[in-house]
Scaffold this active site. Structure first.
Site, PDB file in Angstrom:
ATOM      1  N   LYS A  39      39.916  89.387  48.471  1.00 19.12           N
ATOM      2  CA  LYS A  39      39.409  89.683  49.807  1.00 19.12           C
ATOM      3  C   LYS A  39      40.436  90.500  50.606  1.00 19.12           C
ATOM      4  O   LYS A  39      41.602  90.594  50.212  1.00 19.12           O
ATOM      5  CB  LYS A  39      39.069  88.363  50.514  1.00 19.12           C
ATOM      6  CG  LYS A  39      37.955  87.541  49.818  1.00 19.12           C
ATOM      7  CD  LYS A  39      37.656  86.259  50.609  1.00 19.12           C
ATOM      8  CE  LYS A  39      36.580  85.410  49.960  1.00 19.12           C
ATOM      9  NZ  LYS A  39      36.285  84.186  50.751  1.00 19.12           N
ATOM     10  N   PHE A  87      29.754  80.123  61.417  1.00 24.89           N
ATOM     11  CA  PHE A  87      30.859  81.039  61.122  1.00 24.89           C
ATOM     12  C   PHE A  87      30.391  82.309  60.394  1.00 24.89           C
ATOM     13  O   PHE A  87      31.207  83.137  59.988  1.00 24.89           O
ATOM     14  CB  PHE A  87      31.939  80.330  60.294  1.00 24.89           C
ATOM     15  CG  PHE A  87      31.454  79.736  58.990  1.00 24.89           C
ATOM     16  CD1 PHE A  87      31.327  80.520  57.849  1.00 24.89           C
ATOM     17  CD2 PHE A  87      31.115  78.384  58.906  1.00 24.89           C
ATOM     18  CE1 PHE A  87      30.879  79.993  56.652  1.00 24.89           C
ATOM     19  CE2 PHE A  87      30.665  77.845  57.709  1.00 24.89           C
ATOM     20  CZ  PHE A  87      30.541  78.654  56.582  1.00 24.89           C
ATOM     21  N   ARG A 119      37.260  79.130  38.805  1.00 25.60           N
ATOM     22  CA  ARG A 119      37.180  78.274  40.008  1.00 25.60           C
ATOM     23  C   ARG A 119      38.356  77.289  40.052  1.00 25.60           C
ATOM     24  O   ARG A 119      38.873  76.983  41.114  1.00 25.60           O
ATOM     25  CB  ARG A 119      35.852  77.475  40.036  1.00 25.60           C
ATOM     26  CG  ARG A 119      34.615  78.276  40.378  1.00 25.60           C
ATOM     27  CD  ARG A 119      34.507  78.739  41.815  1.00 25.60           C
ATOM     28  NE  ARG A 119      34.308  77.707  42.810  1.00 25.60           N
ATOM     29  CZ  ARG A 119      33.870  77.931  44.054  1.00 25.60           C
ATOM     30  NH1 ARG A 119      33.546  79.164  44.443  1.00 25.60           N
ATOM     31  NH2 ARG A 119      33.737  76.962  44.917  1.00 25.60           N
ATOM     32  N   ARG A 136      44.201  79.614  46.398  1.00 33.43           N
ATOM     33  CA  ARG A 136      43.859  79.381  47.811  1.00 33.43           C
ATOM     34  C   ARG A 136      44.852  78.429  48.470  1.00 33.43           C
ATOM     35  O   ARG A 136      45.192  78.581  49.648  1.00 33.43           O
ATOM     36  CB  ARG A 136      42.429  78.833  47.913  1.00 33.43           C
ATOM     37  CG  ARG A 136      41.373  79.917  47.679  1.00 33.43           C
ATOM     38  CD  ARG A 136      39.997  79.334  47.516  1.00 33.43           C
ATOM     39  NE  ARG A 136      38.945  80.342  47.616  1.00 33.43           N
ATOM     40  CZ  ARG A 136      37.656  80.072  47.463  1.00 33.43           C
ATOM     41  NH1 ARG A 136      37.256  78.826  47.196  1.00 33.43           N
ATOM     42  NH2 ARG A 136      36.755  81.032  47.570  1.00 33.43           N
ATOM     43  N   HIS A 153      37.360  85.312  46.274  1.00 33.19           N
ATOM     44  CA  HIS A 153      36.028  84.766  46.026  1.00 33.19           C
ATOM     45  C   HIS A 153      35.892  84.578  44.523  1.00 33.19           C
ATOM     46  O   HIS A 153      36.416  85.379  43.745  1.00 33.19           O
ATOM     47  CB  HIS A 153      34.941  85.736  46.502  1.00 33.19           C
ATOM     48  CG  HIS A 153      33.586  85.399  45.948  1.00 33.19           C
ATOM     49  ND1 HIS A 153      32.776  84.446  46.534  1.00 33.19           N
ATOM     50  CD2 HIS A 153      32.938  85.840  44.841  1.00 33.19           C
ATOM     51  CE1 HIS A 153      31.672  84.330  45.804  1.00 33.19           C
ATOM     52  NE2 HIS A 153      31.744  85.161  44.777  1.00 33.19           N
TER      53      HIS A 153
HETATM   54  P1  IDP Z   1      33.369  79.328  48.063  1.00 32.15           P
HETATM   55  O1  IDP Z   1      33.953  80.659  48.484  1.00 32.15           O
HETATM   56  O2  IDP Z   1      34.430  78.345  47.705  1.00 32.15           O
HETATM   57  O3  IDP Z   1      32.313  79.463  46.991  1.00 32.15           O
HETATM   58  P2  IDP Z   1      31.237  79.045  50.047  1.00 32.15           P
HETATM   59  O4  IDP Z   1      30.703  77.764  50.583  1.00 32.15           O
HETATM   60  O5  IDP Z   1      30.369  79.835  49.133  1.00 32.15           O
HETATM   61  O6  IDP Z   1      32.652  78.711  49.349  1.00 32.15           O
HETATM   62  O7  IDP Z   1      31.652  79.916  51.309  1.00 32.15           O
HETATM   63  C1  IDP Z   1      31.926  81.298  51.212  1.00 32.15           C
HETATM   64  C2  IDP Z   1      33.103  81.630  52.109  1.00 32.15           C
HETATM   65  O8  IDP Z   1      32.775  81.335  53.460  1.00 32.15           O
HETATM   66  C3  IDP Z   1      34.356  80.826  51.837  1.00 32.15           C
HETATM   67  O9  IDP Z   1      35.140  81.328  50.761  1.00 32.15           O
HETATM   68  C4  IDP Z   1      35.086  80.901  53.151  1.00 32.15           C
HETATM   69  O10 IDP Z   1      35.753  82.145  53.310  1.00 32.15           O
HETATM   70  C5  IDP Z   1      33.921  80.834  54.145  1.00 32.15           C
HETATM   71  N1  IDP Z   1      33.631  79.448  54.559  1.00 32.15           N
HETATM   72  C6  IDP Z   1      32.945  78.504  53.878  1.00 32.15           C
HETATM   73  N2  IDP Z   1      32.838  77.352  54.539  1.00 32.15           N
HETATM   74  C7  IDP Z   1      33.479  77.573  55.712  1.00 32.15           C
HETATM   75  C8  IDP Z   1      33.728  76.739  56.873  1.00 32.15           C
HETATM   76  O11 IDP Z   1      33.321  75.571  56.951  1.00 32.15           O
HETATM   77  N3  IDP Z   1      34.446  77.303  57.872  1.00 32.15           N
HETATM   78  C9  IDP Z   1      34.905  78.584  57.828  1.00 32.15           C
HETATM   79  N4  IDP Z   1      34.707  79.394  56.775  1.00 32.15           N
HETATM   80  C10 IDP Z   1      34.009  78.896  55.732  1.00 32.15           C
HETATM   81 MG    MG Z   2      30.446  80.385  47.104  1.00 34.54          MG
END
Ligand code: IDP
Ligand code: MG
Length: 195
Positions: A39, A87, A119, A136, A153
Site C-alpha cells: 500500500k 471508515f 496471510r 503489519r 493487502h
Molecule cells: P484485511 O485487509 O486484513 O483483509 P479487511 O477487513 O478486508 O481486512 O479490511 C480492509 C482494510 O480496511 C484493512 O486492511 C484496513 O486497512 C482497513 N480496515 C479494516 N477494518 C478497519 C477498522 O476497523 N478501522 C479502520 N480501518 C480498517
Molecule cells: Mg480483506
C-alpha cells in the site's frame, strides 16, 4: 468477384493467425494464487525490500508485478465489501495514495496454500493487535482518524483471491494463469518505443 476472394482469403489468414496464437501457460489447479498489494504507506516508507524479503520466507513465487495508480473506481471495487463501514471514505483515500504517494505495488504470489501462507506472514488487520513478528505488526500503525495503515493487502480466501486477481491484473500480465482465459480480437491503440 475478385474482391470477394480477397476478403475470404484475408478472413482465412486471420483465422490461421488466431489458431497460431499460443494460449497463456496454465499451471496445475492445486496451486493457489493470491493478490498482495504494498500500500502507499509501505512505498513512501521504503518498506518494499523488507516486505518482499518477509514474503520470500514462504516458498511461493511471484507470477505478476506492477506499479498501479489506483483510481477511485478500482479502490471502491476492491473494497466493495466495506462500503457500509464508517471508515470507508478514509480507506479509499488511503489506498488511492492521498496520504502518502499515489502508487501501489500489486503482486501475485503462487504456490501450494499461497493464500494462508501469505496471510500468516502479513498478520492481523489491526496493526496494534498483529503479532509483532508479522509485516503489519512490525510496520503498521493506526492513524488518529482511526484508519488501519497496515502496509499490505493480502487476499483472504479463494473466492476473494480470484475476484481480486481478475480485478487488478489482465491474464497476459501473469506468467502463469490458474483461471481459464479466452482470446478476443480487439482494435486497441497501442504504444511502442520510437525507433
Ligand atoms: P484485511 O485487509 O486484513 O483483509 P479487511 O477487513 O478486508 O481486512 O479490511 C480492509 C482494510 O480496511 C484493512 O486492511 C484496513 O486497512 C482497513 N480496515 C479494516 N477494518 C478497519 C477498522 O476497523 N478501522 C479502520 N480501518 C480498517
Ligand atoms: Mg480483506
Amino acid at each position: 468477384m475478385r474482391e470477394k476472394h480477397a476478403e475470404i482469403k484475408e478472413e482465412a489468414d486471420n483465422n490461421k493467425m488466431e489458431q497460431k496464437a499460443s494460449p497463456l501457460p496454465e499451471t496445475k489447479m492445486t496451486a493457489q494464487q493470491t493478490l498482495v498489494l504494498i500500500k502507499p504507506d509501505g512505498l513512501i516508507k521504503s518498506l518494499t525490500g523488507n516486505i518482499l524479503t518477509e514474503l520470500s520466507n514462504t516458498d511461493l513465487i511471484i507470477v505478476g508485478a506492477k506499479i498501479v495508480q489506483v483510481t477511485r473506481e478500482l479502490a471502491e471495487e476492491h473494497y466493495q465489501h466495506l462500503r457500509e463501514e464508517k471508515f470507508f471514505d478514509e480507506l479509499i483515500r488511503y489506498i488511492m495514495g492521498e496520504f502518502h504517494t499515489k502508487r501501489v505495488l500489486a503482486l501475485v504470489y503462487q504456490g501450494e496454500n499461497a493464500i494462508d501462507k501469505v496471510r500468516r506472514v502479513v498478520g492481523a488487520t489491526d496493526p496494534e493487535k498483529a503479532d509483532p513478528t508479522t509485516i503489519r505488526g512490525k510496520y503498521g500503525r493506526v492513524t488518529r482518524a482511526g484508519v488501519f495503515e497496515n502496509v499490505v493487502h493480502a487476499s483472504e480466501n479463494l473466492k476473494e483471491a480470484e475476484r481480486e486477481i481478475k480485478l487488478w491484473f489482465r491474464p497476459e500480465e501473469l506468467v502463469y494463469t490458474i483461471y481459464p482465459t479466452e482470446s478476443k480480437k480487439t482494435a486497441k491503440l497501442e504504444f511502442f518505443w520510437k525507433k
